[in-house]
Motif scaffolding. Structure first.
Motif, PDB file in Angstrom:
ATOM      1  N   VAL A  74      19.481  37.442  52.638  1.00 13.49           N
ATOM      2  CA  VAL A  74      18.685  37.155  53.977  1.00 13.49           C
ATOM      3  C   VAL A  74      18.445  35.758  54.158  1.00 13.49           C
ATOM      4  O   VAL A  74      17.954  34.959  53.443  1.00 13.49           O
ATOM      5  CB  VAL A  74      17.344  37.831  54.163  1.00 13.49           C
ATOM      6  N   LEU A  75      19.126  35.239  55.334  1.00 17.18           N
ATOM      7  CA  LEU A  75      19.007  33.673  55.814  1.00 17.18           C
ATOM      8  C   LEU A  75      18.695  33.722  56.961  1.00 17.18           C
ATOM      9  O   LEU A  75      18.835  34.808  57.935  1.00 17.18           O
ATOM     10  CB  LEU A  75      20.587  33.058  55.302  1.00 17.18           C
ATOM     11  N   ARG A  76      18.095  32.558  57.435  1.00 16.02           N
ATOM     12  CA  ARG A  76      17.856  32.206  58.895  1.00 16.02           C
ATOM     13  C   ARG A  76      19.149  31.910  59.602  1.00 16.02           C
ATOM     14  O   ARG A  76      19.783  31.240  59.119  1.00 16.02           O
ATOM     15  CB  ARG A  76      16.566  31.141  59.015  1.00 16.02           C
ATOM     16  N   SER A  77      19.080  32.421  60.708  1.00 19.81           N
ATOM     17  CA  SER A  77      20.192  32.165  61.519  1.00 19.81           C
ATOM     18  C   SER A  77      20.322  30.948  62.356  1.00 19.81           C
ATOM     19  O   SER A  77      19.162  30.699  62.812  1.00 19.81           O
ATOM     20  CB  SER A  77      20.338  33.228  62.753  1.00 19.81           C
ATOM     21  N   GLU A  83      16.712  35.390  64.785  1.00 18.85           N
ATOM     22  CA  GLU A  83      17.300  36.490  63.922  1.00 18.85           C
ATOM     23  C   GLU A  83      17.623  36.198  62.727  1.00 18.85           C
ATOM     24  O   GLU A  83      17.613  35.226  62.333  1.00 18.85           O
ATOM     25  CB  GLU A  83      18.843  36.837  64.709  1.00 18.85           C
ATOM     26  N   ARG A  84      17.891  37.290  61.862  1.00 22.15           N
ATOM     27  CA  ARG A  84      18.179  36.959  60.300  1.00 22.15           C
ATOM     28  C   ARG A  84      19.711  37.178  60.040  1.00 22.15           C
ATOM     29  O   ARG A  84      20.337  38.253  60.485  1.00 22.15           O
ATOM     30  CB  ARG A  84      17.570  37.948  59.371  1.00 22.15           C
ATOM     31  N   LEU A  85      20.319  36.086  59.474  1.00 22.22           N
ATOM     32  CA  LEU A  85      21.740  36.168  58.904  1.00 22.22           C
ATOM     33  C   LEU A  85      21.763  36.958  57.746  1.00 22.22           C
ATOM     34  O   LEU A  85      21.145  36.375  56.700  1.00 22.22           O
ATOM     35  CB  LEU A  85      22.256  34.828  58.721  1.00 22.22           C
ATOM     36  N   VAL A  86      22.389  38.185  57.566  1.00 18.91           N
ATOM     37  CA  VAL A  86      22.352  39.132  56.436  1.00 18.91           C
ATOM     38  C   VAL A  86      23.670  39.069  55.734  1.00 18.91           C
ATOM     39  O   VAL A  86      24.799  39.430  56.397  1.00 18.91           O
ATOM     40  CB  VAL A  86      21.816  40.472  56.530  1.00 18.91           C
ATOM     41  N   LEU A  87      23.730  38.697  54.431  1.00 18.47           N
ATOM     42  CA  LEU A  87      25.033  38.526  54.037  1.00 18.47           C
ATOM     43  C   LEU A  87      25.138  39.785  52.765  1.00 18.47           C
ATOM     44  O   LEU A  87      24.379  39.428  51.742  1.00 18.47           O
ATOM     45  CB  LEU A  87      25.352  37.338  53.044  1.00 18.47           C
ATOM     46  N   ASP A 158      17.087  49.539  55.524  1.00 21.78           N
ATOM     47  CA  ASP A 158      16.260  49.948  56.896  1.00 21.78           C
ATOM     48  C   ASP A 158      16.638  48.685  57.767  1.00 21.78           C
ATOM     49  O   ASP A 158      16.515  47.527  57.581  1.00 21.78           O
ATOM     50  CB  ASP A 158      14.750  49.846  56.882  1.00 21.78           C
ATOM     51  N   PRO A 159      17.542  48.959  58.781  1.00 20.87           N
ATOM     52  CA  PRO A 159      17.949  47.949  59.948  1.00 20.87           C
ATOM     53  C   PRO A 159      16.795  47.432  60.484  1.00 20.87           C
ATOM     54  O   PRO A 159      16.929  46.077  60.749  1.00 20.87           O
ATOM     55  CB  PRO A 159      18.711  48.981  61.009  1.00 20.87           C
ATOM     56  N   GLU A 160      15.755  47.990  60.943  1.00 22.31           N
ATOM     57  CA  GLU A 160      14.479  47.301  61.526  1.00 22.31           C
ATOM     58  C   GLU A 160      13.867  46.307  60.266  1.00 22.31           C
ATOM     59  O   GLU A 160      13.505  44.997  60.915  1.00 22.31           O
ATOM     60  CB  GLU A 160      13.421  48.404  62.015  1.00 22.31           C
ATOM     61  N   ALA A 161      13.804  46.572  59.106  1.00 25.97           N
ATOM     62  CA  ALA A 161      13.331  45.800  58.225  1.00 25.97           C
ATOM     63  C   ALA A 161      14.219  44.657  57.933  1.00 25.97           C
ATOM     64  O   ALA A 161      13.647  43.512  57.525  1.00 25.97           O
ATOM     65  CB  ALA A 161      13.277  46.491  56.825  1.00 25.97           C
ATOM     66  N   LEU A 162      15.414  44.710  57.958  1.00 30.90           N
ATOM     67  CA  LEU A 162      16.373  43.592  57.802  1.00 30.90           C
ATOM     68  C   LEU A 162      16.162  42.493  58.932  1.00 30.90           C
ATOM     69  O   LEU A 162      16.039  41.265  58.670  1.00 30.90           O
ATOM     70  CB  LEU A 162      17.810  44.077  57.971  1.00 30.90           C
ATOM     71  N   ARG A 163      15.793  42.773  60.101  1.00 32.07           N
ATOM     72  CA  ARG A 163      15.776  42.028  61.111  1.00 32.07           C
ATOM     73  C   ARG A 163      14.375  41.245  61.021  1.00 32.07           C
ATOM     74  O   ARG A 163      14.295  40.228  61.564  1.00 32.07           O
ATOM     75  CB  ARG A 163      15.570  42.778  62.540  1.00 32.07           C
ATOM     76  N   LYS A 164      13.385  41.851  60.140  1.00 30.63           N
ATOM     77  CA  LYS A 164      11.956  41.105  60.188  1.00 30.63           C
ATOM     78  C   LYS A 164      11.943  40.590  58.578  1.00 30.63           C
ATOM     79  O   LYS A 164      10.997  40.142  58.278  1.00 30.63           O
ATOM     80  CB  LYS A 164      10.929  42.331  60.201  1.00 30.63           C
ATOM     81  N   ASN A 168      15.706  33.499  52.810  1.00 30.08           N
ATOM     82  CA  ASN A 168      15.818  33.025  51.752  1.00 30.08           C
ATOM     83  C   ASN A 168      15.086  33.970  50.628  1.00 30.08           C
ATOM     84  O   ASN A 168      14.628  33.724  49.961  1.00 30.08           O
ATOM     85  CB  ASN A 168      15.092  31.655  51.477  1.00 30.08           C
ATOM     86  N   THR A 169      15.836  35.290  51.008  1.00 34.48           N
ATOM     87  CA  THR A 169      15.287  36.466  50.272  1.00 34.48           C
ATOM     88  C   THR A 169      16.652  37.230  49.717  1.00 34.48           C
ATOM     89  O   THR A 169      17.390  37.130  50.575  1.00 34.48           O
ATOM     90  CB  THR A 169      14.196  37.338  50.773  1.00 34.48           C
ATOM     91  N   ILE A 170      16.648  37.702  48.535  1.00 32.96           N
ATOM     92  CA  ILE A 170      17.655  38.673  48.147  1.00 32.96           C
ATOM     93  C   ILE A 170      17.046  39.929  48.203  1.00 32.96           C
ATOM     94  O   ILE A 170      15.759  40.335  47.865  1.00 32.96           O
ATOM     95  CB  ILE A 170      18.227  38.265  46.785  1.00 32.96           C
ATOM     96  N   LEU A 171      18.025  40.961  48.487  1.00 29.97           N
ATOM     97  CA  LEU A 171      17.785  42.474  48.418  1.00 29.97           C
ATOM     98  C   LEU A 171      18.296  43.151  47.070  1.00 29.97           C
ATOM     99  O   LEU A 171      19.383  43.347  47.194  1.00 29.97           O
ATOM    100  CB  LEU A 171      17.850  43.057  49.817  1.00 29.97           C
TER     101      LEU A 171
END
Length: 318
Positions: A74-77, A83-87, A158-164, A168-171
């Motif tokens: 998870v990165l900051r756009s 919004e969050r940039l998710v790779l 969880d799509p909503e959790a991804l947006r929040k 600088n976090t990995i999942l």
């Protein structure tokens, strides 16, 4: 001088009469009640091989591990900080997440369009057909986003959790057996070891537990968030997650104390200096060499832990 045979026989007879005969005593045996539940030994020497341990309640901790991998970063756009940039490590999931974001924009647009058309119809400037078309467009977008959200949830997101999610976090996504599910909860802290950094331990937090069990593997997906401020951890890296779960104070006994007969579990309790009593118990899960006793024992009961199979034979008759 030779003795006459008759005289020799007489002397032997007298000698035999003078020698005392050995006294034959019976071997002591334990006394067993009619139903086999109580065994009483004749002396403390015969009782001595059956050593005991007191039944005690104590804190039970379950430790287990599960393999996993970094499924997303998870990165900051830079274009839109809100919004969050998710790779993702799987490109198809990136497509799903991007589609969800687009559907959200489309839904807002279609809702506004529907309200506008309804207002025009109320003033005679739009037909009922135009309202139906606007409603259909909105329904199509809402159906499409449900499909993409389901795909992400099946993958452990969880799509909503991804947006929040915190930048600088990995999942990390890992799977645990169904029988360990009762020990896991959202918010539980765990430790992770990554193949790329074998000598380091990272701290993570479970932030999602999937709502379904895989029908084939009987596994449940977990999502663990791990801070990654320096960006060393990358999508696709392998990890091992270690969980330590406190299950509260439970009574346990040594595994060696348990005997099972016809599907029922028993222990033997020393109730007196030379007395042992058979007790039926209900067991829980095994923890190393201890077994949780859910019912049948009370604190400080003296549970026999040595030579229990001998007591089983005496109690049940075999």
């Amino acid at each position: 001088m030779k003795l006459h045979p008759i005289v020799l026989l007489a002397l032997l007879t007298v000698a035999c009469k003078d020698k005392p005969k050995p006294v034959v005593t019976s071997i002591p045996h334990p006394t067993i009640s009619t139903d086999g539940t109580r065994i009483t030994f004749p002396d403390s020497l015969m009782m001595s091989p059956f050593t005991t341990q007191p039944a005690r309640s104590g804190a039970i901790r379950t430790d287990f591990s599960a393999p996993g991998h970094v499924a997303a970063m998870v990165l900051r756009s830079t274009e839109n900080p809100a919004e969050r940039l998710v790779l993702f490590d799987e490109p198809s999931l990136s497509d799903n997440y991007t589609a969800i974001l687009q559907h959200r924009i489309n839904i807002q647009t279609e809702r506004g369009n529907l309200e506008r058309v309804k207002d025009l119809q109320a003033h005679g400037a739009a037909s009922g057909k135009e309202v139906i078309e606007a409603q259909t467009q909105l329904a199509n977008e809402e159906a499409a986003i449900i499909s993409d959200e389901a795909t992400l949830k099946l993958a452990g997101f969880d799509p909503e959790a991804l947006r929040k999610a915190r930048p600088n976090t990995i999942l990390v996504v890992c799977e645990i057996p169904e029988n360990q599910f009762g020990s896991i909860r959202k918010g539980l802290v765990c430790r992770l070891n990554f193949t790329a950094f074998p000598n380091e331990r990272f701290v993570g937090v479970i932030d999602n537990v999937n709502d379904y069990v895989d029908n084939t593997t009987r596994q449940i997906k977990l999502r663990i968030s791990v801070a990654n401020p320096d960006g060393r951890l990358k999508a696709g890296m392998f990890a091992q997650a270690e969980f330590g779960v406190s299950e509260g104070n439970l009574m346990t006994v040594s595994r060696d104390a348990i005997v099972t007969v016809q599907g029922r579990d028993y222990v033997f309790i020393q109730t007196g200096p030379r007395a042992v009593e058979r007790r039926a118990v209900e067991l829980g899960q095994q923890r190393a060499d201890r077994v949780v006793v859910q019912n049948g024992l009370k604190e400080n009961d003296q549970v026999v832990t040595a030579n229990v199979l001998q007591l089983k034979g005496l109690s049940f008759g075999y």
